[in-house]
Design a protein around this motif. Structure first.
Motif, short mmCIF file in Angstrom:
data_model
loop_
_atom_site.label_atom_id
_atom_site.label_comp_id
_atom_site.label_asym_id
_atom_site.label_seq_id
_atom_site.Cartn_x
_atom_site.Cartn_y
_atom_site.Cartn_z
N VAL A 1 0.85 -1.19 0.00
CA VAL A 1 0.00 0.00 0.00
C VAL A 1 0.88 1.24 0.00
CG1 VAL A 1 -1.83 1.25 1.18
CG2 VAL A 1 -1.77 -1.25 1.28
N GLY A 2 0.60 2.15 -0.94
CA GLY A 2 1.35 3.39 -1.03
C GLY A 2 0.89 4.41 0.00
N LEU A 3 1.65 5.49 0.11
CA LEU A 3 1.34 6.53 1.08
C LEU A 3 0.00 7.21 0.80
CD1 LEU A 3 4.87 8.20 1.42
CD2 LEU A 3 3.77 6.61 3.01
N ASP A 4 -0.43 7.21 -0.46
CA ASP A 4 -1.70 7.82 -0.81
C ASP A 4 -2.87 6.84 -0.76
OD1 ASP A 4 -1.11 6.23 -2.97
OD2 ASP A 4 -1.44 7.78 -4.49
N GLY A 5 -2.62 5.62 -0.28
CA GLY A 5 -3.68 4.62 -0.16
C GLY A 5 -3.86 3.73 -1.38
N THR A 6 -3.07 3.98 -2.45
CA THR A 6 -3.14 3.11 -3.62
C THR A 6 -2.56 1.74 -3.29
OG1 THR A 6 -2.90 5.01 -5.10
CG2 THR A 6 -2.47 2.84 -6.03
N VAL A 7 -3.24 0.70 -3.75
CA VAL A 7 -2.82 -0.67 -3.47
C VAL A 7 -2.15 -1.25 -4.72
CG1 VAL A 7 -3.57 -2.94 -2.67
CG2 VAL A 7 -4.83 -0.89 -1.96
N PHE A 8 -0.98 -1.84 -4.54
CA PHE A 8 -0.26 -2.48 -5.64
C PHE A 8 -0.23 -3.99 -5.40
CE2 PHE A 8 1.15 1.85 -5.54
CZ PHE A 8 1.33 2.19 -6.87
N VAL A 9 -0.55 -4.75 -6.44
CA VAL A 9 -0.63 -6.20 -6.31
C VAL A 9 0.03 -6.87 -7.51
CG1 VAL A 9 -2.12 -8.18 -5.84
CG2 VAL A 9 -2.88 -5.89 -5.18
N GLY B 1 6.76 -10.81 -4.21
CA GLY B 1 7.28 -9.85 -3.25
C GLY B 1 7.17 -8.44 -3.80
N ASN B 2 6.91 -7.48 -2.93
CA ASN B 2 6.89 -6.09 -3.38
C ASN B 2 7.09 -5.15 -2.20
OD1 ASN B 2 4.38 -6.42 -2.21
ND2 ASN B 2 3.21 -5.79 -3.99
N ALA B 3 7.51 -3.95 -2.52
CA ALA B 3 7.71 -2.92 -1.50
C ALA B 3 7.76 -1.57 -2.20
CB ALA B 3 9.00 -3.16 -0.73
N LEU B 4 7.31 -0.54 -1.50
CA LEU B 4 7.34 0.83 -1.99
C LEU B 4 8.20 1.68 -1.06
CD1 LEU B 4 3.56 1.05 -2.75
CD2 LEU B 4 5.28 1.67 -4.45
N ASP B 5 9.08 2.49 -1.63
CA ASP B 5 9.84 3.39 -0.77
C ASP B 5 9.11 4.72 -0.63
OD1 ASP B 5 10.41 4.91 -3.05
OD2 ASP B 5 12.44 4.15 -3.27
N SER B 6 9.69 5.64 0.11
CA SER B 6 9.03 6.91 0.40
C SER B 6 8.86 7.78 -0.83
CB SER B 6 9.82 7.67 1.47
OG SER B 6 11.16 7.91 1.02
N GLU B 7 9.59 7.47 -1.90
CA GLU B 7 9.49 8.25 -3.14
C GLU B 7 8.55 7.60 -4.15
OE1 GLU B 7 13.49 8.59 -4.50
OE2 GLU B 7 14.08 9.97 -2.89
N GLY B 8 7.94 6.48 -3.76
CA GLY B 8 7.00 5.81 -4.64
C GLY B 8 7.62 4.83 -5.61
N ASN B 9 8.91 4.53 -5.46
CA ASN B 9 9.55 3.54 -6.32
C ASN B 9 9.10 2.14 -5.89
OD1 ASN B 9 11.14 5.54 -7.68
ND2 ASN B 9 12.46 5.59 -5.89
#
Length: 303
Positions: A43-51, A89-97
């Motif tokens: 889940v991104g900082l803006d609430g967007t979900v990535f799957v 596996g997945n992960a988002l950093d603070s810059e949205g990468n």
């Protein structure tokens, strides 16, 4: 007058308790149906979900999926990429990468980053890699392995080393930080959850009930002194306290997709899980065993 006053107080107390209990009943809901995202969730900082779309397993256990999806809080689905191969596996950093493991198989996997619309390889790891944990303070990534008894630590420059080695880690998929930078790892095949302190020492925290041997627990996430884990084989969601107590949080155990209260709702091989901390919402993907499933969510009660 006193009797009327007391009756008013009792009635108000009853109404408050009823409202409080209704607000704190756990419900499982569907965000989007016929969804092909059956892998890990971030889940991104803006609430967007990535799957990720892992798809179905090939003979070398590589996935047939080719896509990464994004889903808004309203259930609007978009394709972020359709040029990947069984992403795990997945992960988002603070810059949205967006980071993920691509082309997983018994042999190897590529650790990738999607940045500014471009996919770049950071490193190649031996064997089938699992989930990804970002240590932003030190610019490291921790990656579990299904085929190797180790957690890998990878730098942004692509340097790979074994952070922790232990036979109990073979088969691991999920990984998350807990309090005090303790790390928690879930084992897909054994259902064990391990705690690793910042020095890398390992101890068993809990064990999820085995319903379907070898396919026990998917991913995990941490929120407010509890871990939440997907019971891949039991079709349930579990909550695990920091004392190791395991409780059934949601799911009747029936193999079907049905919304409702925690004990009556049902899942189809729940797999990925992540928390939207701002909105106190758990998002859960479902493997679906080769068929499109649904992206589910649970709103956690306020404290």
């Amino acid at each position: 007058m006193k009797s009327i006053y007391y009756l008013t107080i009792v009635f108000a107390f009853f109404c408050y308790n009823k409202m409080w209990s209704q607000e704190n009943v756990i419900h499982v809901k569907t965000l989007t149906k016929n969804f092909y995202g059956n892998g890990s969730v971030a889940v991104g900082l803006d609430g967007t979900v990535f799957v990720n779309e892992y798809g179905t397993a090939n003979p070398d256990i590589s996935g047939s999926g080719t896509r990464i999806f994004s889903v808004t809080e309203k259930g609007e689905v978009a394709i972020v990429s359709e040029k990947v191969s069984g992403a795990v596996g997945n992960a988002l950093d603070s810059e949205g990468n967006y980071y993920f493991n691509n082309g997983n198989s018994y042999t190897s996997s590529d650790f990738m980053v999607l940045k500014d619309g471009k996919i770049t390889k950071i490193a190649t790891l031996e064997g089938f890699s699992g989930d990804i944990l970002i240590d932003g303070a030190n610019d490291f990534f921790y990656i579990t392995s299904y085929t190797h008894p180790a957690i890998r630590r990878v730098s942004k420059q692509g340097q790979v080393e074994d952070y922790a080695k232990d036979e109990r880690l073979k088969g691991a998929t999920g990984i998350t930080f807990g309090p005090d930078k303790d790390m928690f790892v879930s084992n897909f095949t054994t259902g064990k959850i391990f705690k690793l302190d910042p020095k890398g020492s390992i101890e068993e925290l809990a064990s999820i009930p085995i319903v379907y041997p070898g396919y026990v627990i998917g991913y995990i996430t941490y929120f407010e002194e509890n871990l939440y884990a997907t019971g891949y084989g039991s079709n349930k969601i579990y909550k695990i306290g920091m004392d190791g107590e395991v409780t059934e949080f949601a799911g009747s155990g029936e193999y079907k997709m049905e919304d409702g209260t925690a004990t009556k709702a049902s899942f189809v091989t729940p797999n990925g899980i992540d928390i939207d901390t701002k909105n106190r919402r758990l998002y859960i993907s479902q493997n679906g065993n080769g068929k499109p499933a649904s992206l589910r969510y649970i709103d956690l009660p306020k404290k």
